[in-house]
Enzyme design. Structure first.
Site, PDB file in Angstrom:
ATOM      1  N   LYS A  88       1.386  10.156  -3.374  1.00  0.00           N
ATOM      2  CA  LYS A  88       2.713  10.789  -3.473  1.00  0.00           C
ATOM      3  C   LYS A  88       3.537  10.135  -4.576  1.00  0.00           C
ATOM      4  O   LYS A  88       4.537  10.685  -5.013  1.00  0.00           O
ATOM      5  CB  LYS A  88       3.454  10.721  -2.136  1.00  0.00           C
ATOM      6  CG  LYS A  88       2.910  11.670  -1.088  1.00  0.00           C
ATOM      7  CD  LYS A  88       3.874  11.894   0.065  1.00  0.00           C
ATOM      8  CE  LYS A  88       4.134  10.651   0.873  1.00  0.00           C
ATOM      9  NZ  LYS A  88       2.933  10.192   1.599  1.00  0.00           N
ATOM     10  N   TYR A 117       8.510   4.687  -2.531  1.00  0.00           N
ATOM     11  CA  TYR A 117       7.446   3.890  -3.147  1.00  0.00           C
ATOM     12  C   TYR A 117       7.980   3.148  -4.366  1.00  0.00           C
ATOM     13  O   TYR A 117       7.626   1.993  -4.609  1.00  0.00           O
ATOM     14  CB  TYR A 117       6.294   4.793  -3.602  1.00  0.00           C
ATOM     15  CG  TYR A 117       5.458   5.405  -2.505  1.00  0.00           C
ATOM     16  CD1 TYR A 117       5.628   5.072  -1.165  1.00  0.00           C
ATOM     17  CD2 TYR A 117       4.460   6.323  -2.820  1.00  0.00           C
ATOM     18  CE1 TYR A 117       4.847   5.640  -0.181  1.00  0.00           C
ATOM     19  CE2 TYR A 117       3.669   6.896  -1.837  1.00  0.00           C
ATOM     20  CZ  TYR A 117       3.871   6.556  -0.521  1.00  0.00           C
ATOM     21  OH  TYR A 117       3.087   7.123   0.444  1.00  0.00           O
ATOM     22  N   GLN A 158       0.849  -1.193   0.000  1.00  0.00           N
ATOM     23  CA  GLN A 158       0.000   0.000   0.000  1.00  0.00           C
ATOM     24  C   GLN A 158       0.880   1.237   0.000  1.00  0.00           C
ATOM     25  O   GLN A 158       1.671   1.457   0.908  1.00  0.00           O
ATOM     26  CB  GLN A 158      -0.899   0.005   1.230  1.00  0.00           C
ATOM     27  CG  GLN A 158      -1.803   1.235   1.310  1.00  0.00           C
ATOM     28  CD  GLN A 158      -2.642   1.222   2.566  1.00  0.00           C
ATOM     29  OE1 GLN A 158      -3.268   0.221   2.898  1.00  0.00           O
ATOM     30  NE2 GLN A 158      -2.653   2.336   3.277  1.00  0.00           N
ATOM     31  N   SER A 168      -2.815   6.061  13.818  1.00  0.00           N
ATOM     32  CA  SER A 168      -2.439   6.700  12.556  1.00  0.00           C
ATOM     33  C   SER A 168      -2.525   8.209  12.708  1.00  0.00           C
ATOM     34  O   SER A 168      -3.609   8.783  12.697  1.00  0.00           O
ATOM     35  CB  SER A 168      -3.356   6.235  11.421  1.00  0.00           C
ATOM     36  OG  SER A 168      -3.097   6.956  10.237  1.00  0.00           O
TER      37      SER A 168
END
Length: 271
Positions: A27, A62, A23, A93
């Site tokens: 961005k 990522y 996940q 979170s």
């Protein structure tokens, strides 16, 4: 860390690992928007964001994560899920936008202060999307169990769009605070500085309302939300690829927002 885990699991003779879900988020398309220096050099692609858009020429782990999981094929399949702003209920979170808005609203109510929009004129008027945590979970389970969806990259949003102008009105109703329309003439509202010293106020609210014991600094991040609400482009991702591959999960964003605020209340995180 991910490489260490996968190396151990894939080298074990008894390993039953068959699929890895990664996940990430938008961005991937926008670049390091939270970096105070690099963010001034960014030029994100025109929305809606598409999965086949080229990588932006800035550091982004990522990209490394995607390359890493792909290197274990064909023994282990993978799927990449690029979500937008997540609406969900969690005390673990700090990037939980709804929880940040909830805490902000409760402090405004407690101090009888206006519930002002902390973004800019652009985000107030232009389109945005979010991801319901349930839709994200459904897509991840679907990709892991659907043969044709493995080793693919998917955006994951609710499938609709909204303006913060409309969302702010809805949030005002949900939190029972007065709706304050955004007015650029009022001057820039530096809510990060204003809220930085409000931890003691949240402590009083938690004690007086008998809430789950939480420190404001541990459950919200005004700075991160502030960045997202002060960008100069539309935060919108295309869900066409996901639908082409057979995933049709969606959520109505206004309904989603109300549902997750209700869950935060049921969990006694907010009053």
């Amino acid at each position: 860390m991910l490489a260490n885990v996968l190396n151990v699991l894939t080298k074990s003779e008894s390993s039953k690992l068959r699929h890895v879900t990664v996940q990430t988020g938008t961005k991937h398309y926008m670049g390091p928007i939270f970096d105070p220096f690099l963010s001034t050099q960014l030029s994100p692609p025109d929305p809606p964001f598409l999965e086949d858009a080229p990588c932006v020429p800035f550091p982004n782990f990522y990209y490394e994560l995607e390359d890493l999981v792909a290197s274990y094929a064909p023994k282990v399949s993978h799927s990449i899920h690029r979500c937008s702003i997540i609406f969900g209920a969690s005390t673990r979170s700090a990037y939980n936008y709804l929880l940040t808005f909830s805490v902000y609203a409760e402090i405004c109510k407690y101090e009888r202060a206006p519930f002002r929009y902390p973004g800019n004129q652009y985000t107030w008027e232009h389109l945005c999307d979010v991801t319901d945590a349930r839709v994200l979970a459904e897509q991840q389970a679907w990709a892991a169990t659907t043969e044709g969806a493995r080793n693919e990259r998917f955006n994951c949003t609710n499938g609709d769009v909204f303006t913060w102008k409309r969302m702010w009105k809805l949030l005002s109703e949900v939190f029972e605070v007065e709706y304050v329309p955004f007015d650029e003439g009022d001057g820039k509202f530096d809510w990060v500085s204003v809220m930085r010293g409000k931890g003691h106020v949240w402590d009083r609210i938690v004690e007086e309302k008998g809430l789950f014991g939480s420190k404001m600094e541990e459950i919200i991040c005004f700075a991160a939300v502030n960045t997202a609400l002060n960008i100069g482009f539309e935060l919108v991702s295309s869900m066409n690829k996901s639908k082409d591959f057979g995933f049709f999960g969606y959520a109505d964003t206004p309904t989603s927002a109300k549902y997750w605020v209700m869950r935060l209340r049921e969990l006694n995180i907010i009053p």
